[in-house]
Scaffold this motif. Structure first.
Motif, PDB file in Angstrom:
ATOM      1  N   UNK A  11       1.391  -1.875  -0.277  1.00  0.00           N
ATOM      2  CA  UNK A  11      -0.099   0.282  -0.131  1.00  0.00           C
ATOM      3  C   UNK A  11       0.866   1.254  -0.053  1.00  0.00           C
ATOM      4  N   UNK A  12       1.829   2.157   0.588  1.00  0.00           N
ATOM      5  CA  UNK A  12       2.775   2.308   0.215  1.00  0.00           C
ATOM      6  C   UNK A  12       4.370   1.878  -0.468  1.00  0.00           C
ATOM      7  N   UNK A  13       5.166   3.408  -1.442  1.00  0.00           N
ATOM      8  CA  UNK A  13       6.259   2.401  -2.210  1.00  0.00           C
ATOM      9  C   UNK A  13       7.085   2.852  -0.636  1.00  0.00           C
ATOM     10  N   UNK A  14       8.238   1.777  -1.565  1.00  0.00           N
ATOM     11  CA  UNK A  14       9.749   1.353  -0.502  1.00  0.00           C
ATOM     12  C   UNK A  14      10.204   2.304  -0.534  1.00  0.00           C
ATOM     13  N   UNK A  15      10.067   3.443  -1.553  1.00  0.00           N
ATOM     14  CA  UNK A  15      11.409   4.133  -2.608  1.00  0.00           C
ATOM     15  C   UNK A  15      11.166   5.091  -0.564  1.00  0.00           C
ATOM     16  N   UNK A  16      13.108   5.213  -0.301  1.00  0.00           N
ATOM     17  CA  UNK A  16      12.861   5.820   0.212  1.00  0.00           C
ATOM     18  C   UNK A  16      12.915   4.991   1.665  1.00  0.00           C
ATOM     19  N   UNK A  17      13.270   3.693   2.203  1.00  0.00           N
ATOM     20  CA  UNK A  17      13.133   3.263   2.830  1.00  0.00           C
ATOM     21  C   UNK A  17      14.408   2.195   3.193  1.00  0.00           C
ATOM     22  N   UNK A  18      14.445   1.761   4.117  1.00  0.00           N
ATOM     23  CA  UNK A  18      16.219   1.339   4.463  1.00  0.00           C
ATOM     24  C   UNK A  18      16.398   0.288   3.472  1.00  0.00           C
ATOM     25  N   UNK A  19      17.477   0.048   2.649  1.00  0.00           N
ATOM     26  CA  UNK A  19      17.547  -1.539   1.749  1.00  0.00           C
ATOM     27  C   UNK A  19      17.010  -2.906   2.158  1.00  0.00           C
ATOM     28  N   UNK A  20      17.481  -2.266   3.478  1.00  0.00           N
ATOM     29  CA  UNK A  20      16.852  -4.403   4.014  1.00  0.00           C
ATOM     30  C   UNK A  20      14.579  -4.119   3.574  1.00  0.00           C
ATOM     31  N   UNK A  21      14.552  -3.161   4.080  1.00  0.00           N
ATOM     32  CA  UNK A  21      12.881  -3.395   3.622  1.00  0.00           C
ATOM     33  C   UNK A  21      12.561  -3.394   2.469  1.00  0.00           C
ATOM     34  N   UNK A  22      12.975  -3.220   1.367  1.00  0.00           N
ATOM     35  CA  UNK A  22      12.846  -2.417   0.359  1.00  0.00           C
ATOM     36  C   UNK A  22      13.318  -4.172  -0.018  1.00  0.00           C
ATOM     37  N   UNK A  23      14.246  -4.818   0.013  1.00  0.00           N
ATOM     38  CA  UNK A  23      14.731  -6.284  -0.341  1.00  0.00           C
ATOM     39  C   UNK A  23      13.869  -7.416   0.290  1.00  0.00           C
ATOM     40  N   UNK A  24      12.935  -6.928   1.473  1.00  0.00           N
ATOM     41  CA  UNK A  24      11.935  -7.360   2.562  1.00  0.00           C
ATOM     42  C   UNK A  24      10.857  -7.875   1.328  1.00  0.00           C
ATOM     43  N   UNK A  25      10.344  -6.356   1.250  1.00  0.00           N
ATOM     44  CA  UNK A  25       9.067  -6.350  -0.071  1.00  0.00           C
ATOM     45  C   UNK A  25       9.544  -7.221  -1.417  1.00  0.00           C
ATOM     46  N   UNK A  26      10.304  -7.009  -1.815  1.00  0.00           N
ATOM     47  CA  UNK A  26      10.501  -8.107  -2.649  1.00  0.00           C
ATOM     48  C   UNK A  26      10.386  -9.742  -2.434  1.00  0.00           C
ATOM     49  N   UNK A  27      11.440  -9.674  -1.629  1.00  0.00           N
ATOM     50  CA  UNK A  27      10.536 -11.028  -0.957  1.00  0.00           C
ATOM     51  C   UNK A  27      10.023 -12.259  -0.754  1.00  0.00           C
ATOM     52  N   UNK A  28       8.543 -10.600  -0.538  1.00  0.00           N
ATOM     53  CA  UNK A  28       7.372 -11.259  -0.516  1.00  0.00           C
ATOM     54  C   UNK A  28       6.407 -11.253  -2.111  1.00  0.00           C
ATOM     55  N   UNK A  29       7.398 -10.590  -2.727  1.00  0.00           N
ATOM     56  CA  UNK A  29       6.840 -10.807  -4.414  1.00  0.00           C
ATOM     57  C   UNK A  29       5.838 -10.048  -4.181  1.00  0.00           C
ATOM     58  N   UNK A  30       6.144  -8.908  -3.720  1.00  0.00           N
ATOM     59  CA  UNK A  30       5.733  -7.200  -3.964  1.00  0.00           C
ATOM     60  C   UNK A  30       6.042  -6.592  -5.011  1.00  0.00           C
ATOM     61  N   UNK A  31       5.725  -5.811  -5.895  1.00  0.00           N
ATOM     62  CA  UNK A  31       6.926  -5.016  -6.973  1.00  0.00           C
ATOM     63  C   UNK A  31       5.885  -4.291  -7.099  1.00  0.00           C
ATOM     64  N   UNK A  32       4.422  -3.982  -7.314  1.00  0.00           N
ATOM     65  CA  UNK A  32       3.823  -2.896  -7.614  1.00  0.00           C
ATOM     66  C   UNK A  32       3.128  -2.251  -6.429  1.00  0.00           C
ATOM     67  N   UNK A  33       2.849  -0.718  -6.175  1.00  0.00           N
ATOM     68  CA  UNK A  33       1.436  -1.054  -5.247  1.00  0.00           C
ATOM     69  C   UNK A  33      -0.162  -0.855  -5.431  1.00  0.00           C
TER      70      UNK A  33
END
Length: 59
Positions: A11-33
């Motif tokens: 529901x929110x963009x991972x832009x501007x978040x920690x690198x590890x949080x961006x990697x976690x979002x990708x690990x969950x398989x989420x790429x687009x809002x």
């Protein structure tokens, strides 16, 4: 025997978040809002969701 699943929505963009949080979002398989993934309810997935709870919505 049916597996328990969780619906996870980004529901929110991972832009501007920690690198590890961006990697976690990708690990969950989420790429687009507003993308929704159905994931198996395991302790590992729960931990990933907990880490980025401010970016996702769970049903």
């Amino acid at each position: 025997m049916s597996k328990k699943t969780l619906k996870v929505t980004l529901v929110r963009s991972p832009i501007g978040t920690r690198e590890s949080h961006r990697a976690t979002v990708l690990g969950l398989g989420l790429k687009k809002i507003n993308q929704i993934r159905e994931l198996e309810d395991t302790p590992a997935v729960r931990g990933m969701i907990n880490k980025v709870s401010y970016l996702v919505r769970v049903e």
